[in-house]
Design a protein around this motif. Structure first.
Motif, PDB file in Angstrom:
ATOM      1  N   GLN A 108       0.833  -1.211   0.000  1.00 48.83           N
ATOM      2  CA  GLN A 108       0.000   0.000   0.000  1.00 48.83           C
ATOM      3  C   GLN A 108       0.866   1.259   0.000  1.00 48.83           C
ATOM      4  O   GLN A 108       0.587   2.223  -0.723  1.00 48.83           O
ATOM      5  N   ASN A 109       1.921   1.247   0.812  1.00 49.73           N
ATOM      6  CA  ASN A 109       2.820   2.405   0.891  1.00 49.73           C
ATOM      7  C   ASN A 109       3.523   2.645  -0.440  1.00 49.73           C
ATOM      8  O   ASN A 109       3.579   3.782  -0.926  1.00 49.73           O
ATOM      9  N   PHE A 110       4.047   1.579  -1.045  1.00 50.78           N
ATOM     10  CA  PHE A 110       4.704   1.723  -2.348  1.00 50.78           C
ATOM     11  C   PHE A 110       3.718   2.218  -3.407  1.00 50.78           C
ATOM     12  O   PHE A 110       4.081   3.024  -4.269  1.00 50.78           O
ATOM     13  N   SER A 111       2.483   1.746  -3.362  1.00 54.47           N
ATOM     14  CA  SER A 111       1.470   2.188  -4.330  1.00 54.47           C
ATOM     15  C   SER A 111       1.201   3.685  -4.202  1.00 54.47           C
ATOM     16  O   SER A 111       1.069   4.387  -5.204  1.00 54.47           O
ATOM     17  N   THR A 112       1.151   4.166  -2.980  1.00 58.85           N
ATOM     18  CA  THR A 112       0.975   5.601  -2.742  1.00 58.85           C
ATOM     19  C   THR A 112       2.179   6.381  -3.254  1.00 58.85           C
ATOM     20  O   THR A 112       2.034   7.420  -3.906  1.00 58.85           O
ATOM     21  N   LEU A 113       3.371   5.877  -2.969  1.00 60.07           N
ATOM     22  CA  LEU A 113       4.595   6.556  -3.402  1.00 60.07           C
ATOM     23  C   LEU A 113       4.676   6.635  -4.919  1.00 60.07           C
ATOM     24  O   LEU A 113       5.001   7.688  -5.479  1.00 60.07           O
ATOM     25  N   VAL A 114       4.397   5.543  -5.611  1.00 61.50           N
ATOM     26  CA  VAL A 114       4.530   5.544  -7.069  1.00 61.50           C
ATOM     27  C   VAL A 114       3.495   6.470  -7.713  1.00 61.50           C
ATOM     28  O   VAL A 114       3.790   7.127  -8.716  1.00 61.50           O
ATOM     29  N   ALA A 115       2.311   6.564  -7.139  1.00 59.82           N
ATOM     30  CA  ALA A 115       1.309   7.493  -7.673  1.00 59.82           C
ATOM     31  C   ALA A 115       1.796   8.940  -7.541  1.00 59.82           C
ATOM     32  O   ALA A 115       1.661   9.741  -8.476  1.00 59.82           O
ATOM     33  N   LEU A 116       2.382   9.272  -6.418  1.00 58.51           N
ATOM     34  CA  LEU A 116       2.916  10.615  -6.208  1.00 58.51           C
ATOM     35  C   LEU A 116       4.119  10.866  -7.111  1.00 58.51           C
ATOM     36  O   LEU A 116       4.273  11.963  -7.668  1.00 58.51           O
TER      37      LEU A 116
END
Length: 155
Positions: A108-116
């Motif tokens: 979930q954290n990586f998914s948020t980071l890649v979107a940003l």
């Protein structure tokens, strides 16, 4: 009006806002990874303990690179925990010791980071900021591969 490296100052300021948001998210992510590394238990302890250490070592490098990019764009990087937690969209993960749950949070954290990172990539392209484009492109490629691997682990 141009800044020292020849970019439009207004566009650089907008990039700095988003880069500071990314910086804050990476700082919270880093601390989550440290907590997982320290507190993980169970049959996957050895592999996850080492993997979380690998990830937090990478995150600390990215924190420095992002802060230095902000400075290059003539901004000021966030540098307090209160600023990180109030700016980050990632939440602190507390009391997690079970492997699958920790990996799910990392995904979930990586998914948020890649979107940003994709959002910053787009803004950097519009600003003709090749330095930030290059940095985000590298981060995105690496994060996408990591997400694929972590999702394979969870299957």
């Amino acid at each position: 009006m141009k800044n020292l490296i020849g970019l439009d100052k207004a566009k650089a300021e907008k990039l700095n806002e988003k880069l500071n948001e990314l910086l804050a998210n990476y700082q919270v992510f880093y601390q989550n990874l440290r907590g997982f590394h320290w507190n993980i238990k169970g049959k996957t302890f050895f592999e996850l303990h080492a993997k979380f250490e690998e990830y937090y070592n990478d995150a600390v490098v990215k924190v420095d690179e992002i802060a230095e990019r902000i400075l290059t764009l003539e901004g000021e990087p966030l540098h307090t925990f209160s600023a990180y937690t109030s700016t980050s969209s990632l939440k602190e993960a507390k009391g997690i010791s079970e492997g699958t749950k920790a990996v799910e949070i990392v995904v979930q954290n990586f998914s948020t980071l890649v979107a940003l990172e994709r959002e910053i990539l787009s803004l950097a392209g519009e600003a003709d900021d090749e330095g930030t484009v290059s940095l985000m492109s590298d981060y995105i490629s690496e994060t996408e591969k990591t997400l694929w691997m972590l999702n394979a682990y969870l299957k």
